[in-house]
Scaffold this motif. Structure first.
Motif, PDB file in Angstrom:
ATOM      1  N   VAL A 172       5.694 -25.138   4.840  1.00 56.10           N
ATOM      2  CA  VAL A 172       4.746 -24.167   4.271  1.00 56.10           C
ATOM      3  C   VAL A 172       4.446 -24.499   2.816  1.00 56.10           C
ATOM      4  N   ALA A 173       5.511 -24.806   2.068  1.00 58.33           N
ATOM      5  CA  ALA A 173       5.329 -25.074   0.652  1.00 58.33           C
ATOM      6  C   ALA A 173       4.381 -26.243   0.440  1.00 58.33           C
ATOM      7  N   ARG A 185      14.055 -26.345   5.908  1.00 58.65           N
ATOM      8  CA  ARG A 185      12.821 -25.624   6.211  1.00 58.65           C
ATOM      9  C   ARG A 185      12.236 -26.096   7.521  1.00 58.65           C
ATOM     10  N   ARG A 186      11.402 -25.229   8.100  1.00 52.91           N
ATOM     11  CA  ARG A 186      10.728 -25.587   9.342  1.00 52.91           C
ATOM     12  C   ARG A 186       9.546 -26.480   8.987  1.00 52.91           C
ATOM     13  N   PHE A 210       1.988 -19.355   6.217  1.00 49.33           N
ATOM     14  CA  PHE A 210       3.107 -19.123   7.131  1.00 49.33           C
ATOM     15  C   PHE A 210       2.594 -18.613   8.481  1.00 49.33           C
ATOM     16  N   ILE A 211       1.696 -17.610   8.394  1.00 47.85           N
ATOM     17  CA  ILE A 211       1.189 -17.000   9.625  1.00 47.85           C
ATOM     18  C   ILE A 211       0.279 -17.982  10.364  1.00 47.85           C
ATOM     19  N   ALA A 262       0.787 -25.271   1.337  1.00 50.36           N
ATOM     20  CA  ALA A 262       0.207 -24.382   0.326  1.00 50.36           C
ATOM     21  C   ALA A 262      -0.175 -25.169  -0.922  1.00 50.36           C
ATOM     22  N   LEU A 263       0.707 -26.065  -1.349  1.00 47.84           N
ATOM     23  CA  LEU A 263       0.424 -26.866  -2.545  1.00 47.84           C
ATOM     24  C   LEU A 263      -0.793 -27.761  -2.315  1.00 47.84           C
ATOM     25  N   PRO A 282       1.264 -17.773   0.426  1.00 44.18           N
ATOM     26  CA  PRO A 282       2.269 -18.340   1.325  1.00 44.18           C
ATOM     27  C   PRO A 282       2.306 -17.605   2.663  1.00 44.18           C
ATOM     28  N   ALA A 283       2.082 -16.289   2.620  1.00 43.82           N
ATOM     29  CA  ALA A 283       2.132 -15.542   3.874  1.00 43.82           C
ATOM     30  C   ALA A 283       1.028 -16.008   4.810  1.00 43.82           C
ATOM     31  N   ALA A 284      -0.160 -16.247   4.237  1.00 47.19           N
ATOM     32  CA  ALA A 284      -1.282 -16.676   5.069  1.00 47.19           C
ATOM     33  C   ALA A 284      -0.982 -18.018   5.722  1.00 47.19           C
TER      34      ALA A 284
END
Lengths: 889, 109
Positions: free
Chosen positions: B26-27, B75-76, B47-48, B30-31, B43-45
């Motif tokens: 995710v990280a 992490r996944r 992640f989802i 997002a970056l 991050p939630a967006a």
């Protein structure tokens, strides 16, 4: 070195996340935190992490709720089947949420409207519940009563005299316990700064009647209120014990020094209003050897024996009073009366004000409901096609209604949640507004009952607002609904009628609230603007507490220090004038006496007039800004020794007793009907409203302080410097005289005046705020309905303009349509206000509930609001592009 | 597997997975989105979106062990699937066909 997210934030986040996603989410966020810490620094990364603590779980839960679980499903036994039973409602709810999220503007306005209505209700209800509905903090409070004294032919409810109290205590047959309380104050010394404490003296029966369970130790026991018993014991109020001693349980058994005497602390009371927190320290009220029957001093509470009825107790009291009246000639005509505990908390005006506010928030909720019903109605008309489609596909009517109701139910519940959040904010605001004299208001909080009622309100709102559009869902006329679809002009005429009715209702309700608020504002203006008879500017009050005068030496010293301090204050160049007085004005209570002229024949059958009396030093009237009308001020030769006392009277007494004549030098009877002490009038001063601004100027008798010891002494100081400068000067002047004496309760005269009307201001501010919100809702409601209607009539307007209608005539047409329900609402509102006026009449001061100026102003305001709300959409209608409007057709 | 159209954000996330190559968490996604679009990605967006893509078979994931010196339990990591790649290709072709008819002069102003 790697940065770690704030530990507490991470723990909170972990608690908020669904368990199957927790590890993944925490690890991801930690990685992002680390990256942010490297590029922006740790504080900023931490702030970012905290925002995620709020945002992340909400989005995840919401996503799961709308779209199903996010985590990979390990075992997938047919999911659809498992969910079947709850399916219909849940999927309806999910559908409702989805469709509302798609129109965020509608959702926001609907939620705001609901939250205002529900939040205001929850907040005021929590106040009403705390102040009025919560039971007294005593066991079996229905058996508690207060007892008072009466005299035949005199309309009064007096406190008990010492003699009558002790006889009542011993001779009654109806009470489990009878107790008396009287108020005073003492100096606590032995620590750094001397402190003035409020003290209540109570008999043993007092706590036996109330029966509180002490937090620690015990309350008073038999013998401690009898002469020769151990009366040097003290019980502390819970609040004072916490504030001053930090709730130290080891305090019980220790000694404290009050007025130079050592008292053993034997117990701590529980927290509670009334009585238990009313004084800081309780000490025994010891029975005097020769109790008098003339001075009404004791407030008496009693607990009925089990099984004794109200009537039985009254009969017992009556026969006891008759016996005492026969036995002691000075109490001829004695009677005892009993009051319920109703007045122990809020007084009648306060109760009335709170119930009126409860009614007002009820109206506000109705307005919010009307607004919301209107919005849902407009929305449902717009979605007629969707519903027709459902019906065409075989949904039963019940099912169609259910879908519509679910939508408003979801909205109502969401509104209740947001409203509750708002209620917390309002309650906090109310506590900050606390006028101080409404008991228990400061304890207001949102408890289970309030939650339940809020939830109920939310449900009620959903049903009330959802039912209209739900039942109007087109079902029978499927074909036309399907054909007309979104620009249905067929259905709009009928629902237009409903909408206009709703607007009229809304206007009427708002008008009622605004009239109420307007009346209170006018009344408050009257109170503030009334001629008070005194001048409160640049004046302060302060109290010096002297130790209880146990002997004549101490008493003489107190009197001396009291005057010495006054001299020092007067000697300060910044002080214009200063005086001492035994009781401050505007405290809502005071000392009283009957009076009469000794040189006039007794008018028989008349009630004895009643005056407040105060002991004052010279210059009191100058310091208060009260004019000396005739005669002279006190000097130190006017001593309160042997009668006749030289007194100064207020102008009203002079006019009552010696109308049109000179009152100076006249003989006057003081404490008439009690001691009937002779007096001589040496001066007449202006009237002042020193009982309260809303009370008529009082009959006042002023006695000289010389030869009398005030304990404590109050000082009024008129100075040219601000309070913050003056008070340290006063303190150091007092410390030079006697470092053990505390200077307490410093208050400006303006603040004293403000406090005395705080209750009225509280009600006024609240009702005015509610009315303001109502006005805003009404504006939004009218505007919403009309702009919707206008948008529905776009093509009609286009045709009219194309056929040559002038702009003015189009505006006039729309305005007429919009203003008609407003006008009907105004008339209904005026009638409604008049019908409800008696509920507000008792809260008004010198304003009639039919004050036409208020009605006119409020109606004008609503009319202007209505015009504005109609004019905006009317103007929008003119901007309709004729060609495109016709093409739609 | 439903054939619902890709949302714009899901589209972006899938492309980020391609750009990052194998195994992005995710990280990283997002970056990547932040650096390309210049807007902060929630991050939630991300992640989802990644999980929804996985449920639709367009991405797959694997729990990865924590590297030494790294906090947490590991992490996944996500990876685009063949179906995902095909879907991207298909959407690109559609867009290019739509753009192709129009000359550069038709660029919306």
């Amino acid at each position: 070195m790697t940065a770690h997210p704030p530990r507490r934030a991470a723990r909170l986040l972990a608690a908020l996340l669904p368990s199957e996603l927790r590890d993944d989410a925490l690890d991801d966020l930690q990685a992002m935190h680390e990256a942010r810490a490297t590029s922006f620094g740790e504080p900023r990364a931490n702030r970012w992490y905290w925002t995620q603590v709020c945002a992340f779980p909400i989005r995840v839960w919401f996503a799961q709720w709308i779209g199903g679980p996010l985590a990979p499903q390990v075992v997938v036994p047919d999911r659809r089947q498992r969910r079947e039973p709850m399916n219909a409602i849940l999927s309806d709810a999910r559908f409702a949420v989805r469709s509302m999220v798609r129109t965020p503007g509608f959702l926001a306005i609907a939620l705001l409207t609901l939250a205002l209505g529900i939040g205001a209700n929850a907040a005021i209800f929590s106040v009403v519940r705390t102040v009025l509905l919560r039971p007294l903090p005593f066991p079996e409070p229905e058996r508690l009563v207060t007892v008072f004294e009466t005299r035949t032919g005199r309309n009064m409810e007096a406190s008990l005299t010492h003699g009558n109290f002790w006889d009542l205590n011993e001779l009654n047959r109806s009470f489990h316990a009878v107790g008396a309380i009287s108020w005073g104050s003492m100096n606590l010394t032995g620590s750094a700064e001397p402190e003035r404490l409020s003290v209540a003296n109570v008999t043993v029966g007092f706590f036996r009647a109330l029966a509180p369970t002490p937090t620690a130790g015990r309350v008073f026991t038999d013998g401690e209120d009898q002469p020769g018993g151990d009366a040097r014991v003290a019980v502390l109020s819970n609040r004072y014990w916490r504030d001053r001693f930090g709730g130290d349980p080891a305090l019980v058994g220790r000694a404290i020094t009050l007025d130079g005497q050592s008292y053993r602390v034997v117990g701590i009371l529980p927290h509670g209003t009334p009585w238990l927190d009313a004084a800081q320290v309780f000490t025994p009220l010891v029975r005097r050897p020769n109790p008098n029957r003339e001075s009404w001093e004791l407030t008496v509470v009693a607990r009925l024996r089990p099984g004794v009825t109200d009537v039985g107790a009254r009969t017992d009291l009556a026969s006891l009073a008759t016996r005492l009246g026969e036995q002691y000639p000075e109490v001829a005509g004695l009677g005892f009366g009993m009051n319920t505990t109703e007045d122990w908390l809020a007084n009648e005006d306060q109760r009335r004000a709170l119930w009126m506010l409860m009614g007002a928030v009820g109206f506000l909720l109705l307005i919010a409901c009307v607004n919301l019903a209107n919005m849902l109605l407009a929305r449902s008309t717009g979605r007629a096609r969707e519903r027709a489609m459902r019906a065409a596909l075989g949904a039963t009517r019940a099912r169609v209604v259910q879908v519509a109701l679910t939508e408003s139910l979801v909205l109502g519940l969401a509104g209740a949640v947001v409203g509750l959040a708002l209620a917390f904010a309002i309650v906090r605001f109310l506590r900050s507004l606390n006028p101080g004299d409404i008991p228990r208001l400061g304890d207001t909080q949102i408890d289970g009952w309030v939650l339940l009622v809020t939830l109920g309100t939310g449900l009620f709102t959903s049903l009330a607002t959802g039912l209209v559009p739900a039942l109007r869902a087109p079902y029978h006329d499927l074909v036309s609904a399907l054909r007309d679809g979104d620009r249905s002009m067929t259905g709009s005429r009928r629902s237009g009628g409903v909408r206009s009715t709703l607007v009229a209702v809304e206007v009427a309700l708002s008008l009622i609230l605004l009239v109420g608020a307007g009346l209170l504002v006018r009344s408050f203006g009257r109170i503030i603007g009334e001629n008070r008879g005194f001048d409160s500017s640049n004046r302060i009050f302060a109290t010096v507490g002297f130790p209880d005068s146990r002997d004549s030496v101490q008493e003489a010293r107190n009197a001396q220090v009291m005057l010495q301090f006054l001299d020092r204050v007067r000697g300060m160049p910044q002080v214009t004038s200063a005086a001492a007085i035994h009781l401050r004005p505007l405290i809502g209570s005071g000392t009283g006496m009957g009076f009469g002229a000794s040189d006039r024949p007794e008018a028989t059958g008349n009630e004895i007039p009643w005056a407040g009396w105060r002991v004052v030093s010279n210059d009191y009237f100058k310091s208060m800004g009260v004019p000396l009308i005739a005669g002279r001020d006190f000097t130190e030769h006017d001593r309160l020794g042997a009668p006749p006392y030289r007194v100064i009277i207020s102008e009203r007494i002079a006019k009552l007793l010696w109308p049109g004549e000179n009152a100076i030098g006249r003989p006057i009877q003081l404490w008439k009907g009690q001691t009937s002490t002779p007096g001589e009038v040496i001066g007449v001063v202006g009237d002042m409203r020193d009982w309260g601004l809303t009370d008529a100027p009082s009959y006042s008798v002023y006695l000289p302080t010389y030869g009398y010891t005030m304990s404590p002494a109050n000082y009024v100081v008129h100075s040219t410097v601000p309070t913050a400068t003056l008070v340290p000067m006063l303190r150091s002047a007092l410390a030079e005289l006697d470092p053990t004496l505390p200077l307490s309760d410093v208050q400006t005269f303006e603040a004293r005046v403000g406090d005395s009307v705080a209750s009225q201001r509280f009600t006024m501010v609240l009702l005015a705020s509610l009315a303001g919100v109502a006005l805003a809702l009404a504006l939004a409601g009218i505007y919403g309905v009309l702009s919707y209607t206008v948008s529905q009539r776009r093509s009609e307007v286009g045709v009219r303009v194309a056929l040559g209608a002038s702009h003015r005539s189009v505006v006039r047409m729309i305005m007429r349509q919009g203003m008609l329900p407003v006008a009907i609402g105004l008339v209904a509102g005026v009638l409604g206000s008049m019908a409800l006026s008696r509920y507000i009449a008792s809260l008004l001061y010198e304003v009639t509930p039919f004050d036409w100026l208020t009605y006119l102003a409020v109606a004008g305001m609503l009319l202007a609001t209505g015009v504005l709300a109609c004019w905006l959409p009317a103007r929008a209608a003119l901007r309709v592009d004729v060609l495109s409007a016709l093409r739609d057709e | 597997v439903t054939h619902r159209a890709l949302g714009e954000f899901e589209h972006h996330v899938l492309l980020a997975l391609v750009r990052l190559g194998k195994r992005a968490d995710v990280a990283a996604v997002a970056l990547e989105l932040e650096s390309v679009t210049g807007k902060a990605a929630s991050p939630a967006a991300v992640f989802i979106a990644l999980r929804r893509l996985e449920q639709r078979g367009l991405a797959r994931s694997q729990k990865r062990e924590a590297r030494p010196g790294e906090g947490g339990r590991g992490r996944r990591a996500f990876q685009i699937t063949a179906a995902g790649t095909e879907r991207l290709r298909e959407s690109r072709r559609t867009l290019e066909r739509l753009w192709g008819v129009l000359g550069p002069s038709a660029e919306p102003r």
